[in-house]
Design a protein around this motif. Sequence first.
Motif, PDB file in Angstrom:
ATOM      1  N   THR A   1       1.264  -0.997  -0.295  1.00  0.00           N
ATOM      2  CA  THR A   1      -0.084  -0.502   0.319  1.00  0.00           C
ATOM      3  C   THR A   1       1.458   1.455   0.120  1.00  0.00           C
ATOM      4  OG1 THR A   1      -1.568  -1.218   0.623  1.00  0.00           O
ATOM      5  CG2 THR A   1      -1.685   1.055   1.421  1.00  0.00           C
ATOM      6  N   ALA A   2       2.527   1.301   0.926  1.00  0.00           N
ATOM      7  CA  ALA A   2       2.819   2.226   0.698  1.00  0.00           C
ATOM      8  C   ALA A   2       3.057   2.787  -0.536  1.00  0.00           C
ATOM      9  CB  ALA A   2       3.595   2.258   1.622  1.00  0.00           C
ATOM     10  N   ILE A   3       4.031   1.577  -1.710  1.00  0.00           N
ATOM     11  CA  ILE A   3       4.689   1.488  -3.104  1.00  0.00           C
ATOM     12  C   ILE A   3       2.756   2.944  -3.191  1.00  0.00           C
ATOM     13  CG2 ILE A   3       4.758   1.295  -5.109  1.00  0.00           C
ATOM     14  CD1 ILE A   3       6.951  -1.585  -3.310  1.00  0.00           C
ATOM     15  N   LYS A   4       1.558   2.115  -3.662  1.00  0.00           N
ATOM     16  CA  LYS A   4       0.561   2.992  -4.073  1.00  0.00           C
ATOM     17  C   LYS A   4       0.866   4.028  -3.686  1.00  0.00           C
ATOM     18  CE  LYS A   4      -4.056   1.622  -5.417  1.00  0.00           C
ATOM     19  NZ  LYS A   4      -5.240   1.047  -5.527  1.00  0.00           N
ATOM     20  N   GLU A   5       0.517   4.493  -2.393  1.00  0.00           N
ATOM     21  CA  GLU A   5       0.881   5.547  -2.182  1.00  0.00           C
ATOM     22  C   GLU A   5       1.349   6.806  -2.794  1.00  0.00           C
ATOM     23  OE1 GLU A   5       0.609   5.808   2.572  1.00  0.00           O
ATOM     24  OE2 GLU A   5      -0.929   4.455   2.044  1.00  0.00           O
ATOM     25  N   VAL A   6       3.359   6.216  -2.319  1.00  0.00           N
ATOM     26  CA  VAL A   6       4.088   6.956  -3.344  1.00  0.00           C
ATOM     27  C   VAL A   6       3.825   6.768  -4.692  1.00  0.00           C
ATOM     28  CG1 VAL A   6       6.689   6.469  -3.768  1.00  0.00           C
ATOM     29  CG2 VAL A   6       5.352   6.301  -1.810  1.00  0.00           C
ATOM     30  N   VAL A   7       3.309   6.261  -5.350  1.00  0.00           N
ATOM     31  CA  VAL A   7       3.189   6.668  -6.701  1.00  0.00           C
ATOM     32  C   VAL A   7       1.925   7.267  -7.165  1.00  0.00           C
ATOM     33  CG1 VAL A   7       2.439   5.996  -9.094  1.00  0.00           C
ATOM     34  CG2 VAL A   7       4.540   4.301  -7.252  1.00  0.00           C
ATOM     35  N   ASN A   8       1.011   7.734  -6.374  1.00  0.00           N
ATOM     36  CA  ASN A   8      -0.499   8.494  -5.623  1.00  0.00           C
ATOM     37  C   ASN A   8       0.034  10.024  -5.753  1.00  0.00           C
ATOM     38  OD1 ASN A   8      -1.687   6.879  -7.464  1.00  0.00           O
ATOM     39  ND2 ASN A   8      -3.017   6.832  -5.087  1.00  0.00           N
ATOM     40  N   ARG A   9       1.770  10.197  -4.543  1.00  0.00           N
ATOM     41  CA  ARG A   9       2.094  11.038  -4.553  1.00  0.00           C
ATOM     42  C   ARG A   9       2.604  12.092  -5.517  1.00  0.00           C
ATOM     43  NH1 ARG A   9       5.374   9.539   0.174  1.00  0.00           N
ATOM     44  NH2 ARG A   9       6.735   9.845  -0.965  1.00  0.00           N
ATOM     45  N   PHE A  10       3.662  10.479  -6.527  1.00  0.00           N
ATOM     46  CA  PHE A  10       4.693  12.042  -7.431  1.00  0.00           C
ATOM     47  C   PHE A  10       3.740  12.225  -8.202  1.00  0.00           C
ATOM     48  CE2 PHE A  10       7.414  10.253  -4.109  1.00  0.00           C
ATOM     49  CZ  PHE A  10       8.274  12.085  -4.470  1.00  0.00           C
ATOM     50  N   GLY A  11       2.949  10.581  -8.976  1.00  0.00           N
ATOM     51  CA  GLY A  11       1.744  11.005 -10.343  1.00  0.00           C
ATOM     52  C   GLY A  11       2.684   9.102 -11.086  1.00  0.00           C
ATOM     53  N   LYS A  12       2.420   9.159 -12.084  1.00  0.00           N
ATOM     54  CA  LYS A  12       2.894   7.851 -12.691  1.00  0.00           C
ATOM     55  C   LYS A  12       3.609   7.753 -13.756  1.00  0.00           C
ATOM     56  CE  LYS A  12      -1.318   5.370 -10.704  1.00  0.00           C
ATOM     57  NZ  LYS A  12      -1.742   4.522 -11.221  1.00  0.00           N
TER      58      LYS A  12
END
Length: 159
Positions: A2-13
């Motif tokens: 879940t933490a990785i999903k949050e990081v990706v959402n914070r920075f963008g895809k």
Amino acid sequence: MTAIKEVVNRFGKKEALLLQVILAVQDADPQNHLSEEAVNEISREMNISRSRVYSTASFYSEISLKPRGIHIIRICTNAPCENANKASILAAIKQELGIKIGQTTADGFFSLESVNCLGACYMSPAIKIDDAVYGDLTPEAAVAIIRNLRKEYQDEQNA
């Protein structure tokens, strides 16, 4: 993951942000590395090939694909540090920690790495521990920094 999903959402895809995502995921990992699972998850979340994530991660010396210690000691191997007696600094650190370059102490507290340049030629010989650069070092000063980090950690554990 879940933490990785949050990081990706914070920075963008966007693929242009891949390096920032990788670094943030590594920083969040207790063993300061990018695991195989993390590579796979970043690939899925950003819709980027696994090989692209892996090749980006393996290109940069700041990124590790194997577990490392809580504190990462990087020693410069560039000419200014070599000429400023880096060898004695490295010998003192290796003796203090009981490890070689590329290894982690048995307690998982320190990892020792070499890098081509720290960008601190003006204060060579230099080392970088985590985000802090220490320069104009003597062997005794380098060992004192390491011992101080251990003491601070022990004091925190005993508090």
